[in-house]
Scaffold this motif. Structure first.
Motif, PDB file in Angstrom:
ATOM      1  N   ALA A 345       9.335 -30.033  11.895  1.00  0.00           N
ATOM      2  CA  ALA A 345       9.720 -28.713  11.391  1.00  0.00           C
ATOM      3  C   ALA A 345      10.022 -28.718   9.895  1.00  0.00           C
ATOM      4  CB  ALA A 345      10.942 -28.208  12.169  1.00  0.00           C
ATOM      5  N   ASP A 346      10.760 -29.721   9.443  1.00  0.00           N
ATOM      6  CA  ASP A 346      11.171 -29.731   8.033  1.00  0.00           C
ATOM      7  C   ASP A 346      10.000 -29.968   7.090  1.00  0.00           C
ATOM      8  OD1 ASP A 346      13.747 -29.272   8.816  1.00  0.00           O
ATOM      9  OD2 ASP A 346      14.426 -31.333   8.582  1.00  0.00           O
ATOM     10  N   ARG A 347       9.011 -30.728   7.519  1.00  0.00           N
ATOM     11  CA  ARG A 347       7.855 -30.963   6.644  1.00  0.00           C
ATOM     12  C   ARG A 347       7.103 -29.659   6.375  1.00  0.00           C
ATOM     13  NH1 ARG A 347       5.377 -35.229   4.603  1.00  0.00           N
ATOM     14  NH2 ARG A 347       6.756 -36.645   5.746  1.00  0.00           N
ATOM     15  N   VAL A 348       7.026 -28.790   7.374  1.00  0.00           N
ATOM     16  CA  VAL A 348       6.372 -27.490   7.195  1.00  0.00           C
ATOM     17  C   VAL A 348       7.162 -26.660   6.185  1.00  0.00           C
ATOM     18  CG1 VAL A 348       5.747 -25.329   8.328  1.00  0.00           C
ATOM     19  CG2 VAL A 348       5.331 -27.499   9.488  1.00  0.00           C
ATOM     20  N   VAL A 349       8.479 -26.656   6.317  1.00  0.00           N
ATOM     21  CA  VAL A 349       9.336 -25.911   5.386  1.00  0.00           C
ATOM     22  C   VAL A 349       9.127 -26.416   3.964  1.00  0.00           C
ATOM     23  CG1 VAL A 349      11.733 -25.460   4.728  1.00  0.00           C
ATOM     24  CG2 VAL A 349      11.081 -25.393   7.140  1.00  0.00           C
ATOM     25  N   TRP A 350       9.082 -27.728   3.802  1.00  0.00           N
ATOM     26  CA  TRP A 350       8.939 -28.327   2.476  1.00  0.00           C
ATOM     27  C   TRP A 350       7.575 -28.011   1.866  1.00  0.00           C
ATOM     28  CZ3 TRP A 350      11.083 -29.630  -1.677  1.00  0.00           C
ATOM     29  CH2 TRP A 350      10.571 -30.583  -2.563  1.00  0.00           C
ATOM     30  N   GLN A 351       6.521 -28.112   2.641  1.00  0.00           N
ATOM     31  CA  GLN A 351       5.187 -27.833   2.124  1.00  0.00           C
ATOM     32  C   GLN A 351       5.054 -26.368   1.703  1.00  0.00           C
ATOM     33  OE1 GLN A 351       2.910 -29.926   1.388  1.00  0.00           O
ATOM     34  NE2 GLN A 351       3.649 -31.773   2.371  1.00  0.00           N
ATOM     35  N   GLU A 352       5.607 -25.464   2.492  1.00  0.00           N
ATOM     36  CA  GLU A 352       5.565 -24.045   2.132  1.00  0.00           C
ATOM     37  C   GLU A 352       6.331 -23.792   0.839  1.00  0.00           C
ATOM     38  OE1 GLU A 352       6.899 -21.544   5.260  1.00  0.00           O
ATOM     39  OE2 GLU A 352       5.224 -22.020   6.609  1.00  0.00           O
ATOM     40  N   TYR A 353       7.473 -24.443   0.679  1.00  0.00           N
ATOM     41  CA  TYR A 353       8.266 -24.266  -0.536  1.00  0.00           C
ATOM     42  C   TYR A 353       7.505 -24.801  -1.747  1.00  0.00           C
ATOM     43  CZ  TYR A 353      12.114 -24.751  -3.863  1.00  0.00           C
ATOM     44  OH  TYR A 353      12.914 -24.681  -4.983  1.00  0.00           O
ATOM     45  N   LEU A 354       6.879 -25.964  -1.610  1.00  0.00           N
ATOM     46  CA  LEU A 354       6.123 -26.533  -2.719  1.00  0.00           C
ATOM     47  C   LEU A 354       4.992 -25.603  -3.155  1.00  0.00           C
ATOM     48  CD1 LEU A 354       5.575 -30.365  -2.004  1.00  0.00           C
ATOM     49  CD2 LEU A 354       6.951 -29.312  -3.808  1.00  0.00           C
ATOM     50  N   GLU A 355       4.247 -25.064  -2.198  1.00  0.00           N
ATOM     51  CA  GLU A 355       3.051 -24.291  -2.534  1.00  0.00           C
ATOM     52  C   GLU A 355       3.369 -22.866  -2.967  1.00  0.00           C
ATOM     53  OE1 GLU A 355       0.215 -25.730  -2.862  1.00  0.00           O
ATOM     54  OE2 GLU A 355       1.015 -27.624  -2.116  1.00  0.00           O
ATOM     55  N   THR A 356       4.397 -22.269  -2.417  1.00  0.00           N
ATOM     56  CA  THR A 356       4.684 -20.863  -2.733  1.00  0.00           C
ATOM     57  C   THR A 356       5.683 -20.680  -3.868  1.00  0.00           C
ATOM     58  OG1 THR A 356       6.447 -20.746  -1.055  1.00  0.00           O
ATOM     59  CG2 THR A 356       4.214 -20.156  -0.356  1.00  0.00           C
ATOM     60  N   VAL A 357       6.514 -21.698  -4.122  1.00  0.00           N
ATOM     61  CA  VAL A 357       7.550 -21.547  -5.153  1.00  0.00           C
ATOM     62  C   VAL A 357       7.342 -22.527  -6.303  1.00  0.00           C
ATOM     63  CG1 VAL A 357      10.024 -21.633  -5.638  1.00  0.00           C
ATOM     64  CG2 VAL A 357       9.222 -20.696  -3.465  1.00  0.00           C
ATOM     65  N   VAL A 358       7.361 -23.822  -5.993  1.00  0.00           N
ATOM     66  CA  VAL A 358       7.315 -24.837  -7.054  1.00  0.00           C
ATOM     67  C   VAL A 358       5.993 -24.779  -7.814  1.00  0.00           C
ATOM     68  CG1 VAL A 358       7.395 -27.312  -7.525  1.00  0.00           C
ATOM     69  CG2 VAL A 358       8.897 -26.320  -5.792  1.00  0.00           C
ATOM     70  N   ARG A 359       4.902 -24.620  -7.108  1.00  0.00           N
ATOM     71  CA  ARG A 359       3.581 -24.622  -7.750  1.00  0.00           C
ATOM     72  C   ARG A 359       3.438 -23.500  -8.771  1.00  0.00           C
ATOM     73  NH1 ARG A 359      -2.199 -24.370  -4.482  1.00  0.00           N
ATOM     74  NH2 ARG A 359      -3.560 -24.685  -6.312  1.00  0.00           N
TER      75      ARG A 359
END
Length: 376
Positions: A345-359
Protein backbone atom coordinates in the motif's frame (compact mmCIF):
# COMPACT_ATOMS: atom_id res chain seq x y z
CA UNK A 1 74.73 -13.31 29.52
CA UNK A 2 72.85 -10.99 31.79
CA UNK A 3 69.55 -9.52 30.75
CA UNK A 4 68.63 -6.26 32.44
CA UNK A 5 65.11 -6.21 33.87
CA UNK A 6 65.22 -2.54 34.87
CA UNK A 7 62.16 -0.54 33.93
CA UNK A 8 62.47 1.67 30.89
CA UNK A 9 61.66 5.38 30.85
CA UNK A 10 58.66 4.91 28.59
CA UNK A 11 55.72 6.89 29.97
CA UNK A 12 52.60 4.81 30.46
CA UNK A 13 49.68 5.71 28.22
CA UNK A 14 46.98 7.28 30.40
CA UNK A 15 43.73 5.40 30.28
CA UNK A 16 40.73 7.43 29.24
CA UNK A 17 37.20 6.66 30.23
CA UNK A 18 35.11 5.90 27.14
CA UNK A 19 32.80 8.71 26.19
CA UNK A 20 29.09 7.90 26.30
CA UNK A 21 27.43 7.85 22.92
CA UNK A 22 24.43 9.69 24.35
CA UNK A 23 25.04 11.31 27.75
CA UNK A 24 22.11 11.77 30.08
CA UNK A 25 20.52 15.21 29.96
CA UNK A 26 21.97 16.23 33.32
CA UNK A 27 25.46 15.44 32.00
CA UNK A 28 25.12 16.78 28.47
CA UNK A 29 23.73 20.12 29.68
CA UNK A 30 25.46 20.29 33.06
CA UNK A 31 26.90 23.76 32.36
CA UNK A 32 23.46 25.19 31.59
CA UNK A 33 21.91 23.61 34.67
CA UNK A 34 24.73 24.96 36.86
CA UNK A 35 24.36 28.45 35.40
CA UNK A 36 20.61 28.39 35.94
CA UNK A 37 21.00 27.24 39.54
CA UNK A 38 23.47 30.07 40.21
CA UNK A 39 21.13 32.72 38.76
CA UNK A 40 17.90 31.24 40.11
CA UNK A 41 16.65 33.27 43.07
CA UNK A 42 13.00 32.19 42.90
CA UNK A 43 11.29 29.83 45.38
CA UNK A 44 11.97 26.14 44.78
CA UNK A 45 9.72 23.27 45.84
CA UNK A 46 11.39 20.98 48.35
CA UNK A 47 14.25 18.91 46.89
CA UNK A 48 13.96 20.61 43.50
CA UNK A 49 17.29 21.65 41.97
CA UNK A 50 15.66 24.64 40.23
CA UNK A 51 12.56 26.77 40.60
CA UNK A 52 9.63 26.10 38.26
CA UNK A 53 10.56 29.27 36.33
CA UNK A 54 14.13 28.03 35.84
CA UNK A 55 12.94 24.56 34.80
CA UNK A 56 10.74 26.14 32.10
CA UNK A 57 13.63 28.35 30.99
CA UNK A 58 15.88 25.29 30.73
CA UNK A 59 13.39 23.58 28.41
CA UNK A 60 12.37 26.59 26.33
CA UNK A 61 15.69 28.42 26.22
CA UNK A 62 16.63 32.00 26.96
CA UNK A 63 19.45 34.32 27.99
CA UNK A 64 20.31 34.73 31.66
CA UNK A 65 21.26 38.00 33.36
CA UNK A 66 24.98 37.14 33.16
CA UNK A 67 24.73 36.52 29.41
CA UNK A 68 24.61 32.71 29.56
CA UNK A 69 22.60 31.34 26.66
CA UNK A 70 20.26 28.46 27.48
CA UNK A 71 19.55 26.40 24.36
CA UNK A 72 15.94 25.36 23.72
CA UNK A 73 15.27 21.69 24.43
CA UNK A 74 11.63 21.88 23.32
CA UNK A 75 10.24 24.07 20.56
CA UNK A 76 6.52 24.51 21.06
CA UNK A 77 3.86 26.42 23.00
CA UNK A 78 5.23 27.87 26.22
CA UNK A 79 2.00 27.19 28.10
CA UNK A 80 2.39 23.43 27.55
CA UNK A 81 5.76 23.46 29.33
CA UNK A 82 4.46 25.72 32.10
CA UNK A 83 1.51 23.40 32.77
CA UNK A 84 3.81 20.35 32.79
CA UNK A 85 6.24 21.97 35.24
CA UNK A 86 3.45 23.23 37.48
CA UNK A 87 1.93 19.75 37.59
CA UNK A 88 5.16 18.32 38.96
CA UNK A 89 5.07 20.91 41.75
CA UNK A 90 1.69 19.50 42.90
CA UNK A 91 0.71 16.05 44.14
CA UNK A 92 -0.55 14.93 40.72
CA UNK A 93 1.58 12.91 38.35
CA UNK A 94 2.22 14.07 34.79
CA UNK A 95 1.20 12.15 31.67
CA UNK A 96 2.74 13.33 28.40
CA UNK A 97 0.50 12.17 25.57
CA UNK A 98 0.96 12.49 21.82
CA UNK A 99 1.57 10.78 18.52
CA UNK A 100 4.97 9.13 17.98
CA UNK A 101 7.82 11.55 17.49
CA UNK A 102 6.43 14.53 19.42
CA UNK A 103 9.39 14.56 21.87
CA UNK A 104 7.56 12.99 24.81
CA UNK A 105 10.58 11.02 26.00
CA UNK A 106 12.89 13.97 25.31
CA UNK A 107 10.73 16.34 27.39
CA UNK A 108 10.34 13.74 30.14
CA UNK A 109 14.09 13.27 30.42
CA UNK A 110 14.85 16.99 30.53
CA UNK A 111 12.10 17.68 33.06
CA UNK A 112 13.53 15.04 35.40
CA UNK A 113 17.07 16.35 34.88
CA UNK A 114 16.08 19.93 35.70
CA UNK A 115 13.83 19.07 38.64
CA UNK A 116 15.83 16.31 40.33
CA UNK A 117 19.23 16.42 38.66
CA UNK A 118 18.78 12.76 37.73
CA UNK A 119 16.85 11.43 34.74
CA UNK A 120 17.86 7.78 35.18
CA UNK A 121 15.08 6.57 37.50
CA UNK A 122 13.34 5.03 34.52
CA UNK A 123 10.89 2.18 33.90
CA UNK A 124 10.67 1.26 30.22
CA UNK A 125 7.19 0.04 29.43
CA UNK A 126 6.74 -3.03 27.23
CA UNK A 127 4.23 -5.85 26.91
CA UNK A 128 6.53 -7.88 29.16
CA UNK A 129 7.10 -5.31 31.91
CA UNK A 130 6.54 -7.15 35.23
CA UNK A 131 5.04 -5.76 38.41
CA UNK A 132 8.49 -5.88 40.04
CA UNK A 133 9.74 -3.19 37.65
CA UNK A 134 7.36 -0.72 39.27
CA UNK A 135 7.21 -2.04 42.85
CA UNK A 136 10.32 -4.00 43.90
CA UNK A 137 12.06 -7.31 43.35
CA UNK A 138 14.23 -9.67 45.37
CA UNK A 139 17.82 -10.84 45.40
CA UNK A 140 16.92 -14.51 45.39
CA UNK A 141 20.29 -15.70 46.69
CA UNK A 142 19.86 -13.58 49.82
CA UNK A 143 16.16 -14.36 50.00
CA UNK A 144 16.80 -18.11 50.06
CA UNK A 145 19.70 -17.79 52.48
CA UNK A 146 18.20 -15.39 55.01
CA UNK A 147 14.54 -14.98 54.17
CA UNK A 148 12.74 -11.71 53.40
CA UNK A 149 14.77 -8.75 54.60
CA UNK A 150 15.69 -5.23 53.61
CA UNK A 151 19.03 -6.49 52.32
CA UNK A 152 17.30 -8.95 50.01
CA UNK A 153 14.90 -6.36 48.61
CA UNK A 154 15.77 -4.79 45.23
CA UNK A 155 14.05 -1.40 44.93
CA UNK A 156 12.54 -0.31 41.63
CA UNK A 157 13.25 3.14 40.17
CA UNK A 158 9.83 4.23 41.45
CA UNK A 159 10.57 3.03 44.99
CA UNK A 160 13.93 4.80 44.95
CA UNK A 161 12.31 8.02 43.75
CA UNK A 162 9.74 7.81 46.56
CA UNK A 163 12.36 7.25 49.24
CA UNK A 164 14.68 9.99 47.96
CA UNK A 165 12.14 12.61 46.89
CA UNK A 166 13.07 12.38 43.22
CA UNK A 167 11.27 12.28 39.88
CA UNK A 168 10.59 8.83 38.42
CA UNK A 169 9.83 8.20 34.76
CA UNK A 170 7.64 5.54 33.13
CA UNK A 171 7.98 5.32 29.36
CA UNK A 172 5.21 3.96 27.10
CA UNK A 173 2.73 3.47 29.93
CA UNK A 174 -0.01 2.12 27.64
CA UNK A 175 2.25 -0.73 26.49
CA UNK A 176 2.41 -2.11 30.04
CA UNK A 177 -0.21 -4.77 30.90
CA UNK A 178 -3.27 -3.29 32.63
CA UNK A 179 -2.80 -5.18 35.90
CA UNK A 180 0.79 -3.92 36.13
CA UNK A 181 -0.28 -0.36 35.31
CA UNK A 182 -2.66 -0.40 38.26
CA UNK A 183 0.28 -1.00 40.60
CA UNK A 184 0.75 2.76 40.32
CA UNK A 185 -2.66 3.62 41.77
CA UNK A 186 -1.62 3.28 45.42
CA UNK A 187 1.70 4.96 44.71
CA UNK A 188 0.06 8.00 43.14
CA UNK A 189 -2.98 8.29 45.39
CA UNK A 190 -1.68 7.26 48.84
CA UNK A 191 1.99 8.09 48.14
CA UNK A 192 2.95 4.77 49.71
CA UNK A 193 4.28 1.46 48.45
CA UNK A 194 3.39 -1.46 50.73
CA UNK A 195 5.95 -4.23 51.26
CA UNK A 196 3.75 -6.95 52.84
CA UNK A 197 6.59 -9.49 52.97
CA UNK A 198 8.32 -7.26 55.54
CA UNK A 199 5.20 -5.83 57.14
CA UNK A 200 6.41 -2.38 56.07
CA UNK A 201 5.69 0.35 53.59
CA UNK A 202 7.75 2.97 51.80
CA UNK A 203 6.28 6.44 52.10
CA UNK A 204 7.07 9.04 49.48
CA UNK A 205 8.97 12.03 50.80
CA UNK A 206 8.40 15.56 49.59
CA UNK A 207 9.81 16.13 46.13
CA UNK A 208 8.62 12.80 44.73
CA UNK A 209 6.60 12.77 41.54
CA UNK A 210 6.23 10.70 38.41
CA UNK A 211 6.27 11.48 34.68
CA UNK A 212 4.70 8.97 32.31
CA UNK A 213 4.57 9.03 28.53
CA UNK A 214 2.02 7.39 26.27
CA UNK A 215 1.48 7.13 22.55
CA UNK A 216 -2.10 8.01 21.59
CA UNK A 217 -1.77 5.71 18.56
CA UNK A 218 -1.74 2.82 21.06
CA UNK A 219 -5.28 3.34 22.31
CA UNK A 220 -6.92 -0.02 22.73
CA UNK A 221 -3.64 -1.81 23.42
CA UNK A 222 -3.66 -1.39 27.19
CA UNK A 223 -5.81 1.62 27.91
CA UNK A 224 -5.46 3.23 31.30
CA UNK A 225 -8.17 2.47 33.81
CA UNK A 226 -10.29 5.44 34.85
CA UNK A 227 -8.89 5.11 38.38
CA UNK A 228 -5.32 5.44 37.14
CA UNK A 229 -6.05 8.16 34.61
CA UNK A 230 -7.53 10.33 37.37
CA UNK A 231 -4.16 10.28 39.13
CA UNK A 232 -2.52 12.02 36.17
CA UNK A 233 -2.69 15.48 34.77
CA UNK A 234 -2.52 14.90 31.01
CA UNK A 235 -0.55 17.24 28.77
CA UNK A 236 -0.81 16.64 25.02
CA UNK A 237 2.35 17.39 23.02
CA UNK A 238 1.32 18.47 19.51
CA UNK A 239 3.13 18.17 16.24
CA UNK A 240 4.95 21.38 15.20
CA UNK A 241 2.45 23.98 14.04
CA UNK A 242 4.42 25.25 11.05
CA UNK A 243 7.01 23.98 8.61
CA UNK A 244 9.46 26.62 9.82
CA UNK A 245 9.12 25.42 13.41
CA UNK A 246 9.67 21.81 12.35
CA UNK A 247 12.71 22.75 10.23
CA UNK A 248 14.13 24.56 13.26
CA UNK A 249 13.61 21.52 15.48
CA UNK A 250 15.17 19.13 12.97
CA UNK A 251 18.12 21.47 12.35
CA UNK A 252 18.87 21.83 16.07
CA UNK A 253 18.70 18.13 16.84
CA UNK A 254 20.67 17.12 13.77
CA UNK A 255 23.37 19.62 14.74
CA UNK A 256 23.51 18.21 18.28
CA UNK A 257 23.61 14.61 17.08
CA UNK A 258 26.14 15.42 14.37
CA UNK A 259 28.51 16.94 16.91
CA UNK A 260 28.16 13.94 19.22
CA UNK A 261 28.98 11.62 16.29
CA UNK A 262 31.83 13.85 15.04
CA UNK A 263 30.09 14.44 11.72
CA UNK A 264 31.01 17.59 9.80
CA UNK A 265 28.48 20.37 9.62
CA UNK A 266 26.59 20.57 6.36
CA UNK A 267 26.93 24.19 5.23
CA UNK A 268 24.24 23.85 2.57
CA UNK A 269 22.09 21.28 4.34
CA UNK A 270 19.18 23.53 5.25
CA UNK A 271 17.56 23.19 1.82
CA UNK A 272 17.52 19.40 2.09
CA UNK A 273 16.17 19.57 5.65
CA UNK A 274 13.34 21.76 4.42
CA UNK A 275 12.60 19.29 1.62
CA UNK A 276 12.45 16.36 4.04
CA UNK A 277 10.14 18.29 6.38
CA UNK A 278 7.93 19.36 3.46
CA UNK A 279 7.55 15.77 2.20
CA UNK A 280 6.76 14.49 5.68
CA UNK A 281 4.23 17.23 6.45
CA UNK A 282 2.42 16.88 3.11
CA UNK A 283 2.10 13.11 3.32
CA UNK A 284 1.21 13.32 7.02
CA UNK A 285 -1.51 15.95 6.42
CA UNK A 286 -2.81 14.41 3.18
CA UNK A 287 -2.55 17.68 1.25
CA UNK A 288 0.18 19.71 -0.45
CA UNK A 289 1.50 22.88 1.15
CA UNK A 290 -0.48 25.10 -1.21
CA UNK A 291 -3.69 23.17 -0.45
CA UNK A 292 -4.36 22.42 -4.11
CA UNK A 293 -3.74 18.67 -4.21
CA UNK A 294 -5.20 16.04 -1.94
CA UNK A 295 -2.84 13.18 -1.13
CA UNK A 296 -3.05 9.67 0.26
CA UNK A 297 -1.24 9.23 3.57
CA UNK A 298 1.03 6.23 4.21
CA UNK A 299 0.66 3.92 7.19
CA UNK A 300 3.65 5.37 9.08
CA UNK A 301 3.57 8.41 11.34
CA UNK A 302 6.26 10.44 9.52
CA UNK A 303 7.09 12.21 12.75
CA UNK A 304 9.63 14.91 13.46
CA UNK A 305 11.81 12.30 15.14
CA UNK A 306 11.86 10.27 11.90
CA UNK A 307 12.80 13.39 9.93
CA UNK A 308 15.72 13.91 12.31
CA UNK A 309 16.81 10.32 11.74
CA UNK A 310 16.59 10.66 7.95
CA UNK A 311 18.67 13.86 7.90
CA UNK A 312 21.26 12.51 10.36
CA UNK A 313 21.72 9.40 8.24
CA UNK A 314 21.99 11.56 5.14
CA UNK A 315 24.62 13.72 6.82
CA UNK A 316 26.64 10.59 7.62
CA UNK A 317 26.43 9.50 3.97
CA UNK A 318 27.57 12.94 2.83
CA UNK A 319 30.47 12.91 5.28
CA UNK A 320 31.77 9.42 4.59
CA UNK A 321 30.86 8.81 0.95
CA UNK A 322 30.34 12.30 -0.48
CA UNK A 323 31.88 15.75 -0.38
CA UNK A 324 30.48 16.65 3.04
CA UNK A 325 27.57 18.64 1.62
CA UNK A 326 24.10 17.24 2.25
CA UNK A 327 22.36 16.60 -1.06
CA UNK A 328 19.13 15.04 -2.33
CA UNK A 329 20.78 11.68 -2.96
CA UNK A 330 21.86 11.47 0.68
CA UNK A 331 18.31 11.71 2.08
CA UNK A 332 16.35 9.89 -0.63
CA UNK A 333 16.88 6.36 0.70
CA UNK A 334 16.02 7.43 4.25
CA UNK A 335 12.78 9.03 3.10
CA UNK A 336 11.83 5.90 1.17
CA UNK A 337 12.41 3.76 4.26
CA UNK A 338 10.34 6.10 6.43
CA UNK A 339 7.41 6.33 4.02
CA UNK A 340 7.18 2.77 2.69
CA UNK A 341 6.45 0.66 5.76
CA UNK A 342 3.81 -1.47 4.04
CA UNK A 343 5.50 -2.67 0.82
CA UNK A 344 2.20 -2.93 -1.04
CA UNK A 345 0.00 0.00 0.00
CA UNK A 346 2.67 2.52 0.95
CA UNK A 347 4.67 2.05 -2.25
CA UNK A 348 1.61 3.07 -4.28
CA UNK A 349 1.18 6.18 -2.11
CA UNK A 350 4.85 7.08 -2.56
CA UNK A 351 4.87 6.59 -6.33
CA UNK A 352 1.75 8.73 -6.74
CA UNK A 353 3.31 11.48 -4.62
CA UNK A 354 6.54 11.40 -6.63
CA UNK A 355 4.78 11.62 -10.01
CA UNK A 356 2.00 14.08 -9.19
CA UNK A 357 3.78 16.42 -6.76
CA UNK A 358 7.57 16.09 -6.68
CA UNK A 359 8.02 15.73 -10.44
CA UNK A 360 6.15 18.97 -11.16
CA UNK A 361 7.68 21.06 -8.39
CA UNK A 362 10.14 23.77 -9.46
CA UNK A 363 13.67 23.26 -8.21
CA UNK A 364 13.07 19.66 -7.13
CA UNK A 365 14.39 17.86 -10.22
CA UNK A 366 17.48 16.52 -8.41
CA UNK A 367 15.30 15.33 -5.54
CA UNK A 368 12.88 13.62 -7.94
CA UNK A 369 15.69 11.82 -9.74
CA UNK A 370 17.32 10.68 -6.49
CA UNK A 371 14.01 9.33 -5.16
CA UNK A 372 13.22 7.60 -8.45
CA UNK A 373 16.65 5.94 -8.41
CA UNK A 374 16.24 4.44 -4.90
CA UNK A 375 12.57 3.55 -5.54
CA UNK A 376 13.30 1.53 -8.67
Amino acid sequence: MTVSMEPTNVEPIPSQAPQALRPHAEDAFAAELTALAAQDDRPRPERWKLSPWAVATYLLGGTLADGTVITPKYVGPRRIVEVAVTTLATDRALLLLGVPGTAKTWVSEHLAAAVSGDSTLLVQGTAGTPEEAIRYGWNYARLLAHGPSRDALVPSPVMRAMAEGMTARVEELTRIPADVQDTLITVLSEKTLPVPELGEEVQAVRGFNLIATANDRDRGVNELSSALRRRFNTVVLPLPESADAEVDIVSRRVDQMGRSLDLPQAPEGLDEIRRVVTVFRELRDGVTTDGRTRLKSPSGTLSTAEAISVVTNGLALAAHFGDGVLRAGDVAAGILGAVVRDPAADRVVWQEYLETVVRERDGWTDFYRACREVSA
